[in-house]
Motif scaffolding. Structure first.
Motif, mmCIF file in Angstrom:
data_model
loop_
_atom_site.group_PDB
_atom_site.id
_atom_site.type_symbol
_atom_site.label_atom_id
_atom_site.label_comp_id
_atom_site.label_asym_id
_atom_site.label_seq_id
_atom_site.Cartn_x
_atom_site.Cartn_y
_atom_site.Cartn_z
ATOM 1 N N SER A 151 0.827 -1.213 0.000
ATOM 2 C CA SER A 151 0.000 0.000 0.000
ATOM 3 C C SER A 151 0.858 1.258 0.000
ATOM 4 O O SER A 151 0.411 2.316 -0.452
ATOM 5 N N GLY A 152 2.097 1.155 0.512
ATOM 6 C CA GLY A 152 3.001 2.296 0.484
ATOM 7 C C GLY A 152 3.586 2.557 -0.882
ATOM 8 O O GLY A 152 4.362 3.495 -1.047
ATOM 9 N N ILE A 153 3.200 1.735 -1.854
ATOM 10 C CA ILE A 153 3.682 1.898 -3.221
ATOM 11 C C ILE A 153 2.538 2.212 -4.173
ATOM 12 O O ILE A 153 2.619 3.124 -4.988
ATOM 13 N N SER A 154 1.436 1.479 -4.038
ATOM 14 C CA SER A 154 0.355 1.587 -5.020
ATOM 15 C C SER A 154 -0.575 2.767 -4.763
ATOM 16 O O SER A 154 -0.989 3.456 -5.685
ATOM 17 N N GLY A 155 -0.961 2.986 -3.491
ATOM 18 C CA GLY A 155 -1.930 4.035 -3.176
ATOM 19 C C GLY A 155 -3.338 3.706 -3.613
ATOM 20 O O GLY A 155 -4.214 4.568 -3.620
ATOM 21 N N SER A 156 -3.599 2.461 -3.974
ATOM 22 C CA SER A 156 -4.909 2.070 -4.502
ATOM 23 C C SER A 156 -5.330 0.730 -3.928
ATOM 24 O O SER A 156 -4.570 -0.247 -3.984
ATOM 25 N N ALA A 157 -6.535 0.664 -3.398
ATOM 26 C CA ALA A 157 -7.051 -0.584 -2.839
ATOM 27 C C ALA A 157 -7.264 -1.629 -3.929
ATOM 28 O O ALA A 157 -6.946 -2.806 -3.752
ATOM 29 N N LEU A 158 -7.813 -1.214 -5.060
ATOM 30 C CA LEU A 158 -8.075 -2.159 -6.143
ATOM 31 C C LEU A 158 -6.773 -2.707 -6.720
ATOM 32 O O LEU A 158 -6.700 -3.884 -7.092
ATOM 33 N N ALA A 159 -5.730 -1.877 -6.787
ATOM 34 C CA ALA A 159 -4.433 -2.344 -7.278
ATOM 35 C C ALA A 159 -3.847 -3.384 -6.337
ATOM 36 O O ALA A 159 -3.268 -4.387 -6.771
ATOM 37 N N ILE B 55 -2.623 4.488 3.814
ATOM 38 C CA ILE B 55 -1.186 4.623 4.025
ATOM 39 C C ILE B 55 -0.587 5.342 2.822
ATOM 40 O O ILE B 55 -0.873 4.986 1.682
ATOM 41 N N PRO B 56 0.248 6.371 3.033
ATOM 42 C CA PRO B 56 0.778 7.155 1.896
ATOM 43 C C PRO B 56 1.730 6.343 1.026
ATOM 44 O O PRO B 56 2.355 5.403 1.522
ATOM 45 N N PRO B 57 1.825 6.728 -0.280
ATOM 46 C CA PRO B 57 1.123 7.827 -0.944
ATOM 47 C C PRO B 57 -0.322 7.443 -1.264
ATOM 48 O O PRO B 57 -0.625 6.262 -1.395
ATOM 49 N N LEU C 157 10.683 3.201 -1.087
ATOM 50 C CA LEU C 157 9.938 4.173 -1.899
ATOM 51 C C LEU C 157 8.990 5.033 -1.075
ATOM 52 O O LEU C 157 9.054 6.269 -1.161
ATOM 53 N N PRO C 158 8.084 4.460 -0.247
ATOM 54 C CA PRO C 158 7.206 5.334 0.549
ATOM 55 C C PRO C 158 7.989 6.197 1.531
ATOM 56 O O PRO C 158 7.608 7.345 1.785
ATOM 57 N N THR C 159 9.087 5.666 2.064
ATOM 58 C CA THR C 159 9.922 6.455 2.978
ATOM 59 C C THR C 159 10.532 7.637 2.248
ATOM 60 O O THR C 159 10.562 8.761 2.765
ATOM 61 N N LEU C 160 11.011 7.395 1.035
ATOM 62 C CA LEU C 160 11.592 8.463 0.217
ATOM 63 C C LEU C 160 10.579 9.573 -0.023
ATOM 64 O O LEU C 160 10.905 10.771 0.081
ATOM 65 N N ILE C 161 9.338 9.201 -0.327
ATOM 66 C CA ILE C 161 8.301 10.199 -0.618
ATOM 67 C C ILE C 161 7.995 11.043 0.615
ATOM 68 O O ILE C 161 8.024 12.281 0.568
ATOM 69 N N HIS D 102 8.461 16.006 3.571
ATOM 70 C CA HIS D 102 8.495 16.609 4.897
ATOM 71 C C HIS D 102 9.716 17.504 5.084
ATOM 72 O O HIS D 102 9.639 18.559 5.726
ATOM 73 N N SER D 103 10.850 17.109 4.506
ATOM 74 C CA SER D 103 12.073 17.892 4.668
ATOM 75 C C SER D 103 12.080 19.145 3.809
ATOM 76 O O SER D 103 12.936 20.019 3.987
#
Length: 428
Positions: free
Chosen positions: A104-112, A149-151, A223-227, A232-233
């Protein structure tokens, strides 16, 4: 009268089976003609609704997800999750939930999530003796964390609909609620596994295997950590982060995992373009619909009415929960956010409810609609993969849905669960 035509037209078109984007546009045009306004205004609002820099993040995040999912990524995350819980009782169920949470921290989509790693996990659970309906229901219930969960594309759209919250703040606010939902599902699966005797798979991995599997999973998990850390920074905006995510995903797929070739890119880009067009069409139609709401002063009238009732913030939130749980059954989270946020967010603000807290309540509510019968788009996807009847799926999903509603009530009554992390990190 015009507001009645607007909402009545939307309900009528949806009942007739008109796709949501066209239903929103047709309802808006009907109300405009009924009010004697120039219909060219609808065209102008459709175009101006897409004239927004943050919206550029949507196709790039979709492309990043396509790049990260077009190869071994699902299997890498599955092995990583299985390493921790696969050998325990109900291990494949736990692995299912953890894999989808990571994903979920990569796709951002429930259906995906349900159609990607979910399909692989359902097949594995069936082979291991889990009832197909249980495997499909668990996958659907776990997949709703995708837009939390982001993104999250839904959060980007909510921030556009309510200027009181930022994309970054919503991204940070979704972490704890998403993890709470996943933890609740792991707890339910543990209980069901003992009650129904779902066994574990294999032995606990040794130190060498743990190190090797973790090392291979690190690029995907970064990837989600990078985003989040980058936005934030202040190193880049959410829109710029989406572009960086594409290049990072391309690097992972071509160099690290070596599952993407140049010949695959045209198909991936075309698939992303189709998905982006569908989403942006909904956004354009929703913008015109929201403009007509403003013209009829519907939000202001409803806000004054709510204030006149003397409802406390808690009573208002409970009423919103009931309304959105019913509303979410019939409309997807993405258009749902664009329709309800301009109406409900001003009411919540008038009652002194934190806009970040309220946004999370709305987003979680609408996502629960995806697993609430009789429509339940997520159940339709997982049921088709598992080849089970909807009646069997419904029996399995009801206790899972009840647990997730309890999590929603906890989020409703304890605002710090949504606002704590953004406040701690200083997200504005």
């Amino acid at each position: 009268m015009t507001a009645g035509v607007l909402f009545g037209g939307l309900v009528l078109f949806l009942a007739l089976g008109v796709p949501i984007a066209f239903a929103l546009g047709a309802a808006t045009l009907t109300a405009v003609l009924g009010a004697g306004l120039n219909p060219i205004a609808v065209t102008q609002k459709l175009i101006s609704g897409l004239d927004s820099f943050p919206l550029m993040a949507i196709p790039f995040f979709l492309l990043a997800a396509e790049l990260m999912t077009s190869g071994a990524l699902a299997e890498v995350l599955l092995r990583f999750a299985s390493m921790f819980v696969g050998h325990k009782r109900g291990g494949l169920g736990h692995t299912n939930i953890l894999t989808i949470t990571f994903f979920s921290g990569i796709s951002g989509s429930a259906l995906a999530d349900a159609a990607g790693p979910g399909s692989l996990l359902i097949r594995m659970m069936r082979k291991s003796g889990y009832p197909p309906a249980y495997a499909a229901a668990l996958t659907a219930a776990a997949s709703i964390v995708g837009p939390i969960i982001p993104p999250s594309i839904v959060m980007i759209l909510y921030a556009l609909a309510d200027e009181a919250v930022s994309v970054l703040r919503l991204f940070m606010a979704g972490v704890v609620p998403g993890l709470m939902i996943s933890a609740a599902m792991i707890g339910y699966n543990a209980w069901a596994s003992h009650r129904r005797d779902f066994r574990g798979e294999g032995e606990a991995p040794g130190p060498d295997e743990i190190l090797r599997t973790s090392w291979r999973a690190i690029p995907a998990l970064l990837l989600p950590t990078l985003i989040v850390v980058g936005v934030h920074s202040g190193a880049f905006t959410p829109t710029e982060a989406s572009v960086i995510a594409v290049f990072y995903a391309l690097f992972c797929g071509m160099v690290i995992y070596r599952t993407i070739s140049w010949s695959m890119l045209p198909q991936l880009i075309a698939r992303t373009a189709f998905m982006s067009a569908a989403i942006l069409l909904i956004i354009a139609a929703s913008s015109a619909f929201a403009w007509m709401l403003t013209y009829t002063q519907t939000p202001q009238v409803l806000t004054a009415w709510i204030q006149g009732l003397g409802l406390s913030p808690i009573m208002f939130l409970l009423a919103v929960n009931v309304f959105l749980l019913l509303f979410g059954i019939f409309i997807e989270p993405l258009p749902g956010v664009l329709v309800v946020a301009p109406i409900l967010a001003p009411m919540a603000a008038a009652l002194g409810i934190d806009p970040t807290h309220f946004a999370i309540v709305v987003i979680v509510n609408l996502n629960l609609g995806m697993i609430t019968p009789p429509v339940a788009s997520l159940l339709a996807v997982t049921g088709m993969i598992a080849k089970v009847r909807m009646a069997d799926l419904n029996r399995e999903i009801y206790p899972m849905l009840a647990i997730q509603i309890l999590v929603l009530l906890l989020l409703t009554f304890v605002p710090v669960l949504s606002t704590g992390l953004p406040d701690l990190m200083g997200a504005k």
